[in-house]
Scaffold this motif. Structure first.
Motif, short mmCIF file in Angstrom:
data_model
loop_
_atom_site.label_atom_id
_atom_site.label_comp_id
_atom_site.label_asym_id
_atom_site.label_seq_id
_atom_site.Cartn_x
_atom_site.Cartn_y
_atom_site.Cartn_z
N ARG B 228 0.82 -1.22 0.00
CA ARG B 228 0.00 0.00 0.00
C ARG B 228 0.85 1.27 0.00
O ARG B 228 0.53 2.23 -0.70
CB ARG B 228 -0.93 0.01 1.23
N MET B 229 1.90 1.27 0.77
CA MET B 229 2.65 2.51 0.97
C MET B 229 3.65 2.78 -0.16
O MET B 229 4.32 1.87 -0.64
CB MET B 229 3.46 2.44 2.26
N ALA B 230 3.76 4.01 -0.53
CA ALA B 230 4.83 4.49 -1.41
C ALA B 230 4.96 5.99 -1.17
O ALA B 230 3.93 6.66 -1.06
CB ALA B 230 4.52 4.21 -2.88
N PRO B 231 6.16 6.52 -1.03
CA PRO B 231 7.41 5.77 -1.03
C PRO B 231 7.56 4.90 0.21
O PRO B 231 7.07 5.24 1.28
CB PRO B 231 8.47 6.87 -1.07
N HIS B 232 8.24 3.81 0.01
CA HIS B 232 8.48 2.86 1.09
C HIS B 232 9.69 2.05 0.71
O HIS B 232 9.77 1.54 -0.39
CB HIS B 232 7.27 1.92 1.25
N GLY B 233 10.65 1.94 1.61
CA GLY B 233 11.80 1.10 1.29
C GLY B 233 13.07 1.58 1.95
O GLY B 233 13.04 2.26 2.97
N VAL B 234 14.15 1.22 1.32
CA VAL B 234 15.48 1.54 1.85
C VAL B 234 16.20 2.33 0.76
O VAL B 234 16.43 1.82 -0.34
CB VAL B 234 16.25 0.25 2.19
N TYR B 235 16.53 3.57 1.07
CA TYR B 235 17.04 4.51 0.07
C TYR B 235 18.50 4.85 0.37
O TYR B 235 18.92 4.87 1.53
CB TYR B 235 16.18 5.77 0.07
N PRO B 236 19.27 5.15 -0.70
CA PRO B 236 20.68 5.47 -0.46
C PRO B 236 20.83 6.79 0.28
O PRO B 236 20.09 7.74 0.05
CB PRO B 236 21.25 5.59 -1.88
N ALA B 237 21.78 6.82 1.21
CA ALA B 237 22.11 8.07 1.91
C ALA B 237 23.54 8.45 1.53
O ALA B 237 24.24 7.68 0.84
CB ALA B 237 21.98 7.88 3.42
N SER B 238 23.98 9.60 1.98
CA SER B 238 25.34 10.00 1.62
C SER B 238 26.35 9.13 2.36
O SER B 238 26.12 8.71 3.50
CB SER B 238 25.56 11.48 1.95
N GLY B 239 27.45 8.83 1.71
CA GLY B 239 28.47 7.96 2.31
C GLY B 239 28.39 6.57 1.72
O GLY B 239 27.36 6.18 1.16
N GLU B 240 29.48 5.82 1.91
CA GLU B 240 29.53 4.49 1.32
C GLU B 240 28.69 3.50 2.11
O GLU B 240 28.79 3.41 3.33
CB GLU B 240 30.99 4.01 1.30
N ASP B 241 27.85 2.78 1.41
CA ASP B 241 26.99 1.76 2.01
C ASP B 241 26.15 2.33 3.15
O ASP B 241 25.99 1.72 4.19
CB ASP B 241 27.85 0.58 2.51
N ARG B 242 25.64 3.54 2.95
CA ARG B 242 24.75 4.14 3.95
C ARG B 242 23.35 4.17 3.37
O ARG B 242 23.14 4.51 2.20
CB ARG B 242 25.22 5.56 4.31
N TRP B 243 22.37 3.84 4.21
CA TRP B 243 21.00 3.67 3.73
C TRP B 243 20.01 4.24 4.75
O TRP B 243 20.31 4.29 5.95
CB TRP B 243 20.71 2.18 3.51
N LEU B 244 18.86 4.60 4.24
CA LEU B 244 17.80 5.18 5.06
C LEU B 244 16.50 4.44 4.79
O LEU B 244 16.07 4.33 3.64
CB LEU B 244 17.65 6.67 4.71
N ALA B 245 15.89 3.92 5.84
CA ALA B 245 14.59 3.23 5.69
C ALA B 245 13.48 4.21 6.00
O ALA B 245 13.55 4.95 6.99
CB ALA B 245 14.52 2.04 6.65
N LEU B 246 12.48 4.24 5.16
CA LEU B 246 11.33 5.12 5.44
C LEU B 246 10.07 4.55 4.80
O LEU B 246 10.14 3.78 3.84
CB LEU B 246 11.60 6.54 4.96
N GLY B 247 8.94 4.97 5.33
CA GLY B 247 7.66 4.58 4.77
C GLY B 247 6.66 5.71 4.96
O GLY B 247 6.52 6.23 6.06
N VAL B 248 6.01 6.10 3.86
CA VAL B 248 5.02 7.17 3.93
C VAL B 248 3.63 6.53 4.01
O VAL B 248 3.22 5.80 3.12
CB VAL B 248 5.14 8.09 2.70
N ASP B 249 2.94 6.82 5.10
CA ASP B 249 1.73 6.07 5.44
C ASP B 249 0.46 6.67 4.83
O ASP B 249 -0.52 5.97 4.63
CB ASP B 249 1.60 6.02 6.97
N ASN B 250 0.46 7.98 4.57
CA ASN B 250 -0.79 8.61 4.11
C ASN B 250 -0.49 9.92 3.36
O ASN B 250 0.66 10.34 3.24
CB ASN B 250 -1.71 8.87 5.31
N ASP B 251 -1.56 10.54 2.90
CA ASP B 251 -1.39 11.75 2.08
C ASP B 251 -0.72 12.88 2.87
O ASP B 251 0.10 13.63 2.33
CB ASP B 251 -2.75 12.23 1.56
N ALA B 252 -1.08 13.01 4.13
CA ALA B 252 -0.49 14.10 4.94
C ALA B 252 1.02 13.90 5.06
O ALA B 252 1.79 14.86 4.95
CB ALA B 252 -1.14 14.12 6.32
N GLU B 253 1.42 12.67 5.27
CA GLU B 253 2.86 12.39 5.36
C GLU B 253 3.54 12.66 4.02
O GLU B 253 4.68 13.13 3.97
CB GLU B 253 3.10 10.94 5.82
#
Lengths: 394, 397
Positions: B228-253
């Motif tokens: 159901r959710m998008a964006p949702h997942g694990v996204y690249p962050a700055s730096g080597e092998d650095r990642w950010l997990a996030l999930g957008v639950d609704n329109d307000a978010e």
């Protein structure tokens, strides 16, 4: 309180106020072991009712029945209570009177307004075990942080360490991967069920109490070996922690898992492979040498397995004591002899989908599988019953 | 007092799943007597080359806080000695292949004969019954049998082996089941035999997907995406092998995210206006989100996202977890001492209780047989002479 009819927790009364998987799963675990569980829902029902995946209807089209909700709430009763209104809070108080456990995942800051904060409940219900289940817990600098399953798994450490083996070999540059489904939240739910039963055990001595569960903590707990290895001086990484050999092995018709930890298991594997010349190299009799030459061993194993069927390998290998398993699809599990022998599934009725097999519980007590009281509840029919029962006991 | 103070466990479990169960119970106050032998050392007392550990572990998480005694279960006097421990215990736990305890003379009926209300826990790969009950297995096999492995992985990739978290979730499930059995004992006076099947635990963690399949649906591997959710997942962050997990639950978010990344106009973009639209256009959306996250420090971005009401966290490495003030404050991470006094991080019991003594790890890993004076002397009342004789006969061995 418990145990009168043979199921371990019969007689236990649990009220669950859940908008997420973790709190609901805690209630499910207690319910499948015999507790009577009332799911308190807002007008329109818990958001879990609207979470995908949705079950197909009789004609194969997607219905509005959430498979997730149906699984989590099977066997529960439902009561619609508006906790924002004083009457609703009074009705919840009626339900909590005579209940043993209250499980709640309302963010801490929103609880006081609803009358379900720690202080109010402990004053009103000194014998109640009040279980708070939140992504990062109710205490600490991140207590107000939110997190869906992918967030929990990555905050708990295991997220960064997956995938291993074949998947990371194939896609070394991709983002790390979460475990499928709701693994992260469910760990919080299991910890909450354990916390509830532990606090109940101490109740005769100390009365009710407040149990603070963090899904992050629970994920860290089940991933504890990474911290252990850190203390040993090694920082795990998803690439380096792959098994040196074995792991996910592609076969002609699917995948199998192979893991030989003991010498006798390696010996069995060599026999399973037909004692090929490379495997008879005397140097490979040493487990440390095998570890060093893992990639070479795996090349041979994969080549051998690629033209064979999973079940043929697994059946022959298990006879030789080689730990092997087919990566089973859901359909294969549903039709599995082992699963049916164990009574893992029970047919229950689900509105809009009809009678469907639902997994009950991974526990047997005294050689007997557990059973579900019913399928998932329609919105609210149980409230009056629950109130009557509570009043009678109160 | 800790909640399980007064509960004693005769612990025959080996490997990880069973020992993690009794490890949790020990942290909650149960007195766990780990029954082991030099004849067959516990895995952590030996090298573990498949995992790349070339020597014994100096600290073993799941053995901490337990008491250690030696018993050679290949000797009949060893079996008798084990029964004496069971006779003064509330729980007997084991994780051998089904049938092994029975062949040793330590099956449920035999234990019941020495302690009528004993709660016996058996943890095994496929359960105590059924055509596969004799199967040997470890964590990745449980995940494979139970569907969790099949449903984990990149959508276009192979299934994924679930590692020790699989063992440990089996252990945490088993601890919950054992507690339920203790409650029944308290209510009825009856003990029970609790049978936990690891592959069924794996299946229970994807119960919704199995239900979907039972109704004719087709669950499959979904990588880091969400139905159901998008964006949702694990996204690249700055730096080597650095990642950010996030999930957008609704329109307000979603609107909050659009503002945060400096592209408020995206809030009005029809491609992303609803959850369905965002899901349908997730590829374009992920490219936009990745474009922003790739310029951000993962931890700082997670804080900003959380402040904006969006669930997010950096994909943490083990050293980051070990150093985290939040986890320390909750005692989810604790410090323990090794025998040589060296301090190291360990993982606590995943709960906080408002009453009673502090729960968690009290001691590090016991030496083999470290607590025999207490168990054989104080608890069982055995004389030094009797113990010496049993040592010489390689019963206490």
């Amino acid at each position: 309180m418990t145990g009168e009819d043979g199921t371990p927790l019969s007689g236990l009364k649990v009220v669950v106020h859940a908008s997420g998987v973790a709190a609901a799963y805690a209630g499910r675990m207690l319910g499948t072991m015999g507790a009577q569980v009332l799911l308190v829902e807002p007008e329109g029902g818990t958001p879990l009712r609207r979470q995908p995946p949705f079950l197909p209807d009789a004609s194969g089209n997607e219905s509005k029945e959430s498979a997730l909700f149906a699984y989590l709430a099977a066997g529960m009763e439902s009561g619609v209570i508006d906790l924002t209104a004083p009457e609703g809070q009074a009705r919840l108080a009626e339900c909590l009177t005579g209940s043993d456990v209250f499980i709640d995942d309302t963010p801490v800051a929103a609880r006081e307004k609803l009358g379900i904060d720690e202080t109010s409940l402990s004053e009103q219900f000194p014998n109640l075990v009040h279980v708070s289940v939140l992504p990062f817990g109710a205490y600490g600098p991140k207590a107000d942080w939110k997190g869906e399953d992918v967030v929990i798994q990555h905050a708990g450490g295991e997220g960064n360490l997956l995938p291993n083996g074949l998947a990371v070999e194939m896609f070394p540059d991709r983002a790390p991967l979460k475990i499928g489904g709701h693994f992260g939240a469910m760990q919080g739910g299991i910890a909450a069920a354990l916390g509830a039963l532990s606090a109940l055990w101490a109740r005769p001595e100390c009365g009710g109490q407040y149990v603070d569960i963090s899904c992050q903590d629970a994920n860290l707990a089940v991933g504890a070996f990474a911290i252990q290895r850190l203390g040993d001086g090694s920082i795990e990484h998803r690439v380096e922690r792959s098994f040196r050999y074995g792991g996910v092995i592609p076969c002609a018709d699917g995948y199998l898992e192979m893991l030989t930890l003991e010498q006798r298991q390696w010996d069995g594997l060599v026999e399973l492979l037909g004692c090929p010349e490379w495997a008879l190299d005397p140097a490979l009799a040493d487990s440390l040498e095998r570890s060093r030459r893992g990639p070479e061993i795996n090349r041979h194993i994969r080549e051998w397995a690629s033209v064979r069927k999973v079940d043929d390998i697994v059946n022959a290998g298990q006879k030789l004591g080689v730990p092997l398993a087919r990566y089973k699809t859901p359909a294969e599990i549903l039709s599995g002899d082992q699963e049916w022998h164990r009574g893992l599934f029970q047919k229950v009725n689900i509105d809009g989908a009809g009678p469907v097999d639902v997994l009950v519980s991974p526990f047997h007590f005294d050689e007997t599988p557990l059973s579900l009281r019913a399928g998932p509840p329609a919105l609210d029919p149980a409230l009056d019953t629950a109130r009557e029962a509570a009043s009678a006991e109160g | 007092m800790k909640p399980l103070s007064g509960i004693r466990i005769a612990d025959f479990t080996v490997h990880n799943a069973g020992p993690f169960c009794t490890h949790l119970l020990s942290q909650l106050g149960a007195e766990v007597i780990k029954i082991e032998s030099a004849m067959r050392l516990d895995a952590f007392r030996k090298p573990h080359p498949v995992y790349g550990r070339m020597g014994p572990a100096t600290f073993d998480q799941v053995a901490s806080t337990k008491l250690s005694v030696r018993i050679n279960l290949k000797k009949s006097e060893g079996i008798a000695l084990a029964k004496r421990i069971v006779a003064v215990s509330d729980i007997a736990s084991e994780s051998f292949r089904p049938g092994v305890m029975g062949r040793l003379g330590l099956g449920y009926e035999a234990l019941k004969a020495v302690k009528d209300d004993i709660v016996m826990l058996s943890v095994s790969s496929s359960g105590q019954s059924g055509p596969d009950s004799h199967f040997a297995g470890y964590a990745p096999l449980f995940g494979a049998w139970g569907g969790l492995g099949e449903l984990t992985g990149y959508e276009d990739g192979p299934p994924v082996e679930i590692r020790h978290v699989m063992d440990h979730t089996v252990g945490m499930n088993a601890a919950t089941a054992v507690m339920a059995a203790l409650h029944r004992r308290r209510a009825t006076g009856h003990g029970s035999h609790v049978d936990v099947a690891a592959r069924e635990v794996a299946a229970s963690l994807v119960g919704d997907m199995l239900l979907l399949a039972a109704a004719g649906g087709k669950p499959h591997r979904m990588g880091n995406t969400h139905p159901r959710m998008a964006p949702h997942g694990v996204y690249p962050a700055s730096g080597e092998d650095r990642w950010l997990a996030l999930g957008v639950d609704n329109d307000a978010e979603w609107r909050a995210l659009a503002n945060l990344i400096g592209q408020p106009e995206l809030s009005d973009d029809a491609r992303f206006a609803t959850a369905e639209a965002r899901r349908a256009n997730s590829e374009a959306l992920d490219a936009i989100v990745s474009g922003w996250t790739a310029t951000q420090d993962a931890n700082a971005a997670a804080e900003r996202l959380q402040s904006a009401g969006i669930g997010a966290h950096a994909s943490w490495t083990t050293p980051e977890i070990a150093a985290d003030p939040h986890l320390h404050q909750r005692h989810a991470i604790v410090e323990v001492s090794e025998p040589d006094g060296k301090r190291r991080a360990a993982v606590g019991v995943p709960m906080r209780l408002s009453k009673g003594a502090e729960i968690g790890i009290d001691r590090g890993t016991p030496k083999l047989g470290e607590h025999e004076d207490f168990v054989y002397g104080d608890l069982l009342g055995m004389s030094q002479a009797e113990r010496k004789r049993l040592e010489e006969a390689e019963v206490i061995y």
